[in-house]
Structures are given as structure tokens and as C-alpha cells.
Motif scaffolding. Structure first.
Motif, PDB file in Angstrom:
ATOM      1  N   UNK A  47      -6.255  17.348  -4.204  1.00  0.00           N
ATOM      2  CA  UNK A  47      -5.872  16.103  -4.866  1.00  0.00           C
ATOM      3  C   UNK A  47      -5.165  15.155  -3.891  1.00  0.00           C
ATOM      4  N   UNK A  48      -4.882  15.666  -2.684  1.00  0.00           N
ATOM      5  CA  UNK A  48      -4.230  14.883  -1.630  1.00  0.00           C
ATOM      6  C   UNK A  48      -2.865  14.373  -2.089  1.00  0.00           C
ATOM      7  N   UNK A  49      -2.073  15.348  -2.549  1.00  0.00           N
ATOM      8  CA  UNK A  49      -0.701  15.060  -2.956  1.00  0.00           C
ATOM      9  C   UNK A  49       0.235  15.946  -2.140  1.00  0.00           C
ATOM     10  N   UNK A  50       1.466  15.544  -2.042  1.00  0.00           N
ATOM     11  CA  UNK A  50       2.455  16.295  -1.275  1.00  0.00           C
ATOM     12  C   UNK A  50       2.548  17.744  -1.768  1.00  0.00           C
TER      13      UNK A  50
ATOM     14  N   UNK B 172       0.884  11.977   5.900  1.00  0.00           N
ATOM     15  CA  UNK B 172      -0.091  10.980   5.476  1.00  0.00           C
ATOM     16  C   UNK B 172       0.666   9.775   4.911  1.00  0.00           C
ATOM     17  N   UNK B 173       0.683   8.699   5.667  1.00  0.00           N
ATOM     18  CA  UNK B 173       1.374   7.479   5.256  1.00  0.00           C
ATOM     19  C   UNK B 173       0.343   6.444   4.806  1.00  0.00           C
ATOM     20  N   UNK B 174       0.486   5.988   3.579  1.00  0.00           N
ATOM     21  CA  UNK B 174      -0.481   5.029   3.014  1.00  0.00           C
ATOM     22  C   UNK B 174       0.258   3.924   2.265  1.00  0.00           C
ATOM     23  N   UNK B 175      -0.428   2.813   2.119  1.00  0.00           N
ATOM     24  CA  UNK B 175       0.164   1.693   1.399  1.00  0.00           C
ATOM     25  C   UNK B 175       0.262   2.004  -0.095  1.00  0.00           C
ATOM     26  N   UNK B 176      -0.769   2.682  -0.608  1.00  0.00           N
ATOM     27  CA  UNK B 176      -0.808   3.035  -2.031  1.00  0.00           C
ATOM     28  C   UNK B 176      -0.914   4.543  -2.159  1.00  0.00           C
TER      29      UNK B 176
ATOM     30  N   UNK C  96       0.952  19.178   3.377  1.00  0.00           N
ATOM     31  CA  UNK C  96       0.731  17.741   3.303  1.00  0.00           C
ATOM     32  C   UNK C  96       1.961  17.027   2.761  1.00  0.00           C
ATOM     33  N   UNK C  97       2.338  15.932   3.433  1.00  0.00           N
ATOM     34  CA  UNK C  97       3.410  15.065   2.968  1.00  0.00           C
ATOM     35  C   UNK C  97       2.852  13.651   2.843  1.00  0.00           C
ATOM     36  N   UNK C  98       2.809  13.161   1.617  1.00  0.00           N
ATOM     37  CA  UNK C  98       2.300  11.815   1.370  1.00  0.00           C
ATOM     38  C   UNK C  98       3.487  10.869   1.216  1.00  0.00           C
ATOM     39  N   UNK C  99       3.491   9.812   2.016  1.00  0.00           N
ATOM     40  CA  UNK C  99       4.593   8.853   1.982  1.00  0.00           C
ATOM     41  C   UNK C  99       4.047   7.430   1.927  1.00  0.00           C
ATOM     42  N   UNK C 100       4.795   6.572   1.272  1.00  0.00           N
ATOM     43  CA  UNK C 100       4.421   5.166   1.166  1.00  0.00           C
ATOM     44  C   UNK C 100       4.850   4.443   2.434  1.00  0.00           C
TER      45      UNK C 100
END
Length: 241
Positions: free
Chosen positions: A79-82, A114-118, A95-99
Motif C-alpha cells: 500500500x506504500x505506507x509507513x 519516500x518523500x512526496x508532495x501528496x 518504508x517511511x513516507x513523509x510529506x
């Protein structure tokens, strides 16, 4: 056109698909969906193929049980979530998802940042992680081929072209006449010494195109511990039975 046939092994039916084509030996495979496939020369009577399948009954049942266990505990789609884990060279990275105002991806060997705008943009996250893993495959696989290739120069083997793709039933393959080695993308998840084994195996096919005694003699000479590496690789996933 494959034909469906049924045999009885220990009071239980085994359904298999028989494909008749120009092959020297009877070949039996159990796919991960538990279906049994057999290829045989048209000269061989179907009844003899039935007997062959029955003789492999214990193996077939064992393979089917193993595939059912794998399916039962198979990981869910990402799901590509932290918190999700990806495997690189035999080690799990979290995985670490950050804005962030910029889209970036990197890893320190422990985390995959993984740094993304959204942060809720699934397609974007999937695309970035997939591209990152593809780049890692290209970099690591190419490096291992460069390290392994020199011993084959004396045999007149040209530097092979590397291709990377998802494969269901094998870790690697080669087209010796075209100078191409294809490696399974999922090898990236395996320890580096296992990838080295697959590369060595495929390059040996440039000298010995089959699995003859000479092939295994060359493989053993160049990589004495190849059996241990193969065993470790087979434990990480079962593709070909």
C-alpha cells in the motif's frame, strides 16, 4: 494443444495437462497454482505418461502442499505506507513516507525514505518505489556481472547484455548466441552471494549450454560453494519444482 488427463495416486485423483512436443525426456512441472504440467514426445503413449505421473505422485503432493502454504502466508499487496517492509540484498528496510515539497526517495540500509508532495497519492508512491528498485537492480546486477565476467574472457565469451524482468518460474536465463543474460527482478531481495551464484550459473551456460556433467564441473571449479548458495536462494522463494 494441451489435453487434460487424470490419474489416481493413493486413492486421490491428480489432474494434469499433457503437452506433446519434440522433447527428449518426459518433463513434469508443478506451478504455483498447484496445476501439474507434463511435456512428452508425441511418440510416447499417453498411458505411459500416466504411469510416469503416478510415479511422481509423492513429489507432486509435496509440491502442491508447499505452494498452498506459500499462498496462505503470501504477503499482501503493498500500500506504500509507513511501516511496510521491502527487502534489499536479504535485509528488510522499513518504508517511511513523509510529506515534502520535493519528491525524493533514498535508503540508509535501515529505512527507505519516500518523500512526496501528496502522501495519499498511491500511484505516485508506487511509481517512485518501483523505479528506485529497478535502478537498484540495474546497478547491483551490472556490478556483479562485471565482477564475474573476467574468468570467462579466456573462453571467448563476450561481455553479456543484461536484461531484467519479472519471471514466474526461474531466477535467471541466458541466450548464449545473442549474448544476453536475463535476471529476475526479485533477485534483488536475495543476499548478494545468492545473486552471484545465479550470475555464475548463467555465464557458465555460455560455455556449456546445457546441464551436463561438464557444466556442473565448471560451476564447481569456479564457485565451490554454489550448492550452499543455491540452497539459501531456494529457501527465500520456491519458483521451479
Amino acid at each position: 494443444m494441451a489435453q487434460k488427463r487424470t490419474v489416481v495416486y493413493e486413492n486421490n485423483e491428480i489432474l494434469y495437462l499433457l503437452e506433446q512436443k519434440q522433447v527428449k525426456n518426459l518433463n513434469l512441472r508443478v506451478h504455483k497454482d498447484c496445476m501439474v504440467y507434463v511435456s512428452a514426445n508425441p511418440d510416447i503413449q499417453a498411458e505411459k505418461v500416466d504411469d510416469f505421473v503416478v510415479s511422481k505422485g509423492a513429489y507432486i503432493r509435496s509440491a502442491q502442499r508447499k505452494f498452498r502454504e506459500i499462498a496462505q502466508y503470501a504477503p499482501q499487496p503493498k500500500q506504500y505506507v509507513s511501516g511496510e517492509t521491502f527487502y534489499l540484498l536479504g535485509r528488510g528496510v522499513r518504508l517511511k513516507v513523509e510529506k515534502n515539497v520535493r519528491d525524493t526517495i533514498s535508503s540508509d540500509g535501515i529505512y527507505l525514505y519516500l518523500c512526496v508532495k501528496e502522501t495519499e497519492d498511491f500511484a505516485k508512491k508506487q511509481k517512485m518505489v518501483t523505479r528506485y528498485l529497478d535502478e537498484q537492480c540495474q546497478c547491483i546486477f551490472s556490478e556483479i556481472i562485471l565482477e564475474t565476467y573476467p574468468v570467462f574472457q579466456k573462453y571467448g565469451v563476450p561481455m553479456p547484455e543484461l536484461r531484467i524482468r519479472n519471471m514466474e518460474t526461474r531466477w535467471g536465463s541466458c541466450l548464449a548466441q545473442k549474448g544476453v543474460v536475463t535476471l529476475n527482478k526479485r533477485l534483488l531481495e536475495a543476499p548478494r552471494n545468492c545473486i552471484e551464484y545465479v550470475v555464475m550459473h548463467e555465464l557458465c551456460h555460455f560455455v556449456h549450454p546445457n546441464h551436463s556433467k561438464q557444466f556442473y564441473a565448471s560451476l564447481t571449479m569456479l564457485m565451490p560453494d554454489w550448492k550452499q548458495r543455491k540452497e539459501a536462494l531456494d529457501k527465500s522463494a520456491t519458483f521451479w519444482l
